[in-house]
Design an enzyme around this catalytic site. Structure first.
Site, short mmCIF file in Angstrom:
data_model
loop_
_atom_site.label_atom_id
_atom_site.label_comp_id
_atom_site.label_asym_id
_atom_site.label_seq_id
_atom_site.Cartn_x
_atom_site.Cartn_y
_atom_site.Cartn_z
N HIS A 143 -1.29 -2.49 16.72
CA HIS A 143 -2.33 -3.26 16.04
C HIS A 143 -3.68 -3.27 16.75
O HIS A 143 -4.67 -3.73 16.18
CB HIS A 143 -1.85 -4.70 15.81
CG HIS A 143 -0.73 -4.77 14.83
ND1 HIS A 143 0.58 -4.68 15.22
CD2 HIS A 143 -0.73 -4.86 13.49
CE1 HIS A 143 1.35 -4.73 14.13
NE2 HIS A 143 0.58 -4.84 13.09
N CYS B 136 2.85 -10.11 20.34
CA CYS B 136 1.90 -9.56 19.35
C CYS B 136 2.27 -10.13 17.99
O CYS B 136 3.38 -9.92 17.50
CB CYS B 136 1.95 -8.04 19.28
SG CYS B 136 1.04 -7.43 17.84
N LYS C 153 -7.87 -2.02 6.27
CA LYS C 153 -8.75 -2.77 5.38
C LYS C 153 -10.20 -2.63 5.83
O LYS C 153 -11.10 -2.49 5.01
CB LYS C 153 -8.37 -4.25 5.46
CG LYS C 153 -7.82 -4.78 4.18
CD LYS C 153 -7.67 -6.25 4.36
CE LYS C 153 -7.19 -6.95 3.15
NZ LYS C 153 -6.98 -8.37 3.40
N LYS D 74 -6.10 6.23 10.09
CA LYS D 74 -5.13 5.18 9.86
C LYS D 74 -5.62 4.36 8.66
O LYS D 74 -6.83 4.10 8.56
CB LYS D 74 -5.10 4.29 11.11
CG LYS D 74 -4.04 3.25 11.11
CD LYS D 74 -4.11 2.51 12.45
CE LYS D 74 -3.25 1.37 12.56
NZ LYS D 74 -2.66 0.44 12.06
N CYS E 116 3.05 -7.54 15.12
CA CYS E 116 4.41 -6.97 15.16
C CYS E 116 5.45 -8.07 15.10
O CYS E 116 6.63 -7.78 14.91
CB CYS E 116 4.66 -6.20 16.44
SG CYS E 116 3.59 -4.80 16.71
N CYS F 250 -1.93 -4.56 21.90
CA CYS F 250 -0.78 -3.94 21.25
C CYS F 250 -1.17 -2.53 20.80
O CYS F 250 -2.25 -2.32 20.24
CB CYS F 250 -0.39 -4.78 20.03
SG CYS F 250 0.61 -3.87 18.85
N HIS G 47 4.08 1.40 2.22
CA HIS G 47 5.25 0.66 1.70
C HIS G 47 5.87 1.45 0.54
O HIS G 47 7.09 1.54 0.42
CB HIS G 47 4.84 -0.72 1.18
CG HIS G 47 4.14 -1.55 2.22
ND1 HIS G 47 2.87 -2.03 2.04
CD2 HIS G 47 4.53 -1.97 3.44
CE1 HIS G 47 2.51 -2.72 3.11
NE2 HIS G 47 3.49 -2.70 3.97
N HIS H 132 0.83 -1.20 0.00
CA HIS H 132 0.00 0.00 0.00
C HIS H 132 0.87 1.26 0.00
O HIS H 132 2.10 1.18 -0.08
CB HIS H 132 -1.01 -0.03 1.15
CG HIS H 132 -0.41 -0.09 2.51
ND1 HIS H 132 0.44 0.88 3.00
CD2 HIS H 132 -0.53 -1.01 3.51
CE1 HIS H 132 0.80 0.57 4.23
NE2 HIS H 132 0.24 -0.58 4.55
O1 ME8 Z 1 7.62 -4.38 9.46
N1 ME8 Z 1 3.14 5.14 6.60
O2 ME8 Z 1 7.13 -5.19 7.35
P1 ME8 Z 1 5.79 -4.41 6.99
C1 ME8 Z 1 4.44 5.09 6.31
N2 ME8 Z 1 8.79 -7.18 7.68
N3 ME8 Z 1 5.13 3.96 6.12
C2 ME8 Z 1 4.47 2.81 6.24
C3 ME8 Z 1 3.10 2.77 6.56
C4 ME8 Z 1 2.42 4.01 6.74
N4 ME8 Z 1 1.12 4.08 7.02
N5 ME8 Z 1 2.73 1.47 6.61
C5 ME8 Z 1 3.83 0.73 6.33
C6 ME8 Z 1 7.81 -5.15 8.53
N6 ME8 Z 1 4.89 1.52 6.10
C7 ME8 Z 1 8.98 -6.13 8.59
C8 ME8 Z 1 10.25 -5.35 8.27
S1 ME8 Z 1 12.90 -5.22 7.95
C9 ME8 Z 1 14.20 -6.16 8.38
C10 ME8 Z 1 11.50 -6.18 8.36
C11 ME8 Z 1 6.25 1.10 5.71
O3 ME8 Z 1 5.29 -5.04 5.75
C12 ME8 Z 1 7.30 1.54 6.71
O4 ME8 Z 1 8.55 1.52 6.09
O5 ME8 Z 1 4.90 -4.32 8.16
C13 ME8 Z 1 7.24 0.43 7.72
O6 ME8 Z 1 8.39 0.36 8.54
C14 ME8 Z 1 7.13 -0.78 6.81
O7 ME8 Z 1 6.28 -0.32 5.73
C15 ME8 Z 1 6.53 -1.98 7.51
O8 ME8 Z 1 6.30 -2.97 6.57
#
Ligand code: ME8
Length: 694
Positions: free
Chosen positions: A149, A129, A300, A297, A132, A146, A24, A21
């Site tokens: 979440h 959690c 979904k 926020k 996380c 959490c 990311h 989304h």
């Molecule tokens: O945490 N605003 O993966 P994840 C800004 N797999 N950035 C956002 C966001 C938002 N609303 N939502 C997500 C993980 N992000 C682990 C990481 S690394 C070794 C492992 C971005 O799929 C932001 O960069 O939950 C956040 O840290 C990341 O997506 C979390 O992606």
């Protein structure tokens, strides 16, 4: 080794339990801007991104979808790659943690920590959690939930191996103090420092309750904790451990970009792991802010998740890249709304930059037959223009400190300087051809320079600008060159399209109204049978007329002629039946796939919009929400009934079924005062606390 500077930038590796989304996309765009900037400077760049594929969360998501875990993730990876393609994310490496090269890196770093005496066996009892994939203490939670979440944490009690994080408190604090850039942005560093000062608990780094992970090499019952595994991706991409030459060149990373949600893992756990393994630490870990959508926020269930693919298709990928990095300061939170996005496109992009280009091209076409003219003597005004374009130092400073919005403000001051130059010079009034040539040459030169500055942010638009000017292969290395007189210009389409906010809002509203009307219509249609039964004054029926069974949804398709209906294949062990349900407006297909549901199996087969439905799936509706009846442990094919009642085998019609008054009380299914059960398991209802069952 080359003499070039090395720049290694990373994004988090995202969980492929859903499609990417806007959040990311934000991190990936920022990383791409840095990578492109450094490539343009002539640096040797490594830009890595990827997916975090192990752990319980992914295993559960796959189970929920009724798929093998590897197959489940394999199916989601193309969606990430597609999003990055649409957004022009120029990564050099896309790592998947299920790759063999990554396993070797994880085993090797673990071995080094182990040999350093930092891994020991113990017992873990704590709160976990799943969202996380992290352990928490009671004090970290809000009413047992959490904070990120908003879901209840699980109590986990199992044998585990620990990483001696507690041994790194002083070393980390010392490192933070000596390496001022490591904790970025600067204003958030105190938060981490204070938490580290409060003391560090050792970290449980293995689990035994599930299998989807890299096996722990010292004890086969265990798999390695997903974060220990995931963080290591950054050294895997740099060539650790099998490509020491590459590793020496690219490690330590110049910057890890992460969202503020995962700051702790990257600024505390990861450096401690590297210290233990005696590897160098990344130079900077930057935790950026959070995006909300219209103040809420993204989620979904609210239905406000912004797809970067859809948004790019609607307004353009470069436009989205520009907006996200211009609208909010990188360390702060931002709010996305279509209105603010359109305002930026209309004013900054179309009015300021797009107009500048089209005015220049029109004047060159008209006065010099689309050829860049010669430059003659300069005036003060010309010197002023060149001065306003001399922004490299401040731009570079902002790029180094990841102040993208400030870097763009500097560029836009230059764009405004060039617009002012045209307005002041008034080329349309100049009669002296030499002077006119000089003015238009200067404007073309300004545009060439601006194309270099915008390229990291808007690579496609920079390329289009250059095509119009007849220049090519520009980069920061050619910043000091000059545009050549004699180049042929091309007046293409407008660089940016303008949007009418009012019109778009009107269209959105109309779309929403139409959806509402359709929903109502569909609802009426689905309820028709109920209405029919009411008009026929159906008699109250006894539960014993029903034959209810547990079935598992093994496949879901959309009904081709009804956009609120799903076609489900339901497995009962001995047979599979096709059942149509009106759940489409309420459930995503993958939320239903793999679920064990309750089906009325002795209902006369009905034809709905041309397709057969061999039974009916039970659900409840209340306050516009719909939730299905479900079971967790029961076997497929098992009977669902109330105490003392044997299921009937006689076929019934819908009106008879509708006379059996079942309802939900506190999330459990009832007929009168008896709970519905499959064996000893009560039938629960998702989402609905109290309401009628249909
Ligand atoms: O945490 N605003 O993966 P994840 C800004 N797999 N950035 C956002 C966001 C938002 N609303 N939502 C997500 C993980 N992000 C682990 C990481 S690394 C070794 C492992 C971005 O799929 C932001 O960069 O939950 C956040 O840290 C990341 O997506 C979390 O992606």
């Amino acid at each position: 080794m080359s003499n070039k500077s090395i720049f290694y930038v990373t994004t988090p590796i995202y969980y492929p339990n859903d499609i990417p989304h806007l959040g990311h996309a934000y991190t990936s765009i920022a990383a791409d801007v840095l990578a492109r900037f450094h490539r343009s400077l002539g640096d040797d760049v490594l830009f890595s991104t990827g997916t975090d594929e192990h752990g319980q969360k992914i295993e559960n998501a796959a189970k929920k979808a009724g798929k093998e875990t590897k197959e489940f993730v394999d199916n989601l990876i193309p969606q990430f790659k597609e999003a990055w393609k649409v957004l022009n994310i120029s990564y050099d490496d896309f790592i998947r943690t299920t790759e063999y090269r990554h396993k070797s890196a994880v085993i090797e770093i673990l071995k080094r920590c182990y040999e350093n005496g930092d891994i020991y066996k113990g017992n873990y009892e704590g709160l976990y959690c799943l969202g996380c994939e992290a352990f928490y203490l009671e004090k970290d939670l809000d009413d047992g939930k959490c904070k990120i979440h908003k879901t209840k944490v699980e109590v986990v009690k199992e044998e585990s191996y620990f990483f001696r994080l507690s041994g790194y408190q002083e070393k980390l604090l010392d490192y933070y103090e000596k390496n001022i850039d490591f904790l970025s942005p600067y204003h958030k560093r105190e938060e981490i420092i204070n938490r580290v000062k409060e003391g560090l608990n050792d970290l449980s780094i293995t689990r035994t309750s599930f299998k989807w992970g890299i096996p722990f090499p010292y004890d086969e019952k265990h798999v390695i904790y997903v974060w220990f595994d995931a963080l290591t991706n950054y050294i895997t991409c740099a060539g650790f451990p099998d490509n020491p030459k590459k590793f020496e060149e690219f490690w330590p990373a110049s910057v890890h970009l992460v969202g503020k949600d995962i700051m702790w893992f990257h600024q505390v756990i990861w450096p401690a792991m590297l210290m233990s393994a005696k590897l160098a630490l990344p130079k900077k870990v930057f935790a950026h802010g959070w995006w909300t959508v219209n103040g809420e926020k993204m989620s979904k269930s609210i239905g406000n998740v912004i797809s970067p693919i859809e948004t790019s298709k609607k307004f353009g990928a470069d436009e989205l890249r520009y907006f996200l990095l211009r609208e909010a300061s990188f360390g702060e939170d931002g709010d996305y709304s279509e209105k603010s996005f359109i305002q930026r496109i209309n004013s900054d992009l179309a009015d300021d930059l797009g107009n500048l280009l089209s005015r220049a091209l029109t004047l060159i076409e008209k006065n010099f037959e689309s050829v860049i003219p010669q430059k003659h003597d300069s005036t003060n005004m010309d010197e002023e223009l060149m001065k306003s374009l001399d922004i490299f130092e401040e731009y570079q400073k902002y790029m180094d400190s990841l102040e993208f919005n400030n870097a763009l403000s500097s560029v836009w001051r230059a764009v405004q300087g060039a617009n002012k130059y045209i307005n002041d010079a008034q080329p349309w009034k100049i009669e002296d051809k030499k002077r006119l040539g000089t003015v238009l040459y200067n404007v073309a030169e300004a545009l060439r320079i601006i194309s270099i500055y915008i390229e990291p942010f808007m690579p496609t638009k920079a390329y289009e600008m250059r095509l119009c000017l007849g220049v090519r292969d520009e980069s920061f290395k050619t910043l000091k060159h000059h545009i050549k007189p004699g180049l042929k210009t091309v007046k293409g389409n407008h660089l940016f399209k303008k949007y009418d906010i009012k019109l778009i809002e009107k269209e959105e509203q109309e779309k929403k109204n139409k959806e509402k009307v359709e929903k109502e219509k569909e609802k009426k249609e689905i309820n028709k049978k109920t209405d029919a039964h009411e008009s026929k004054k159906i008699m109250q029926q006894d539960f014993s007329i029903l034959n209810l069974k547990v079935g598992k949804i093994v496949d879901i398709k959309m009904h081709p002629n009804a956009d609120k209906l799903y076609i489900e294949q339901i497995d009962f062990g001995t047979e599979t039946r096709q059942i149509l349900s009106g759940l489409r407006g309420y459930y995503a297909a993958d939320e239903l796939l793999g679920k064990k549901v309750v089906v009325v199996t002795n209902l006369k087969t009905a034809k709905i919009r041309g397709l057969e439905s061999q039974g009916m799936l039970l659900a409840s509706e209340e306050d516009g929400k719909v939730g299905i009846l479900f079971l967790e442990h029961a076997n497929v094919g098992e009977n669902v009934s109330i105490e003392g009642v044997t299921p009937s085998t006689k076929e019934i019609v819908y009106e008879e079924f509708a006379g059996v008054k079942m309802e939900v009380k506190y999330g459990v299914a009832y007929f009168e005062n008896s709970e519905l059960k499959a064996g000893s398991e009560k039938v629960k209802v998702e989402r609905i606390k109290n309401g009628p069952i249909r």
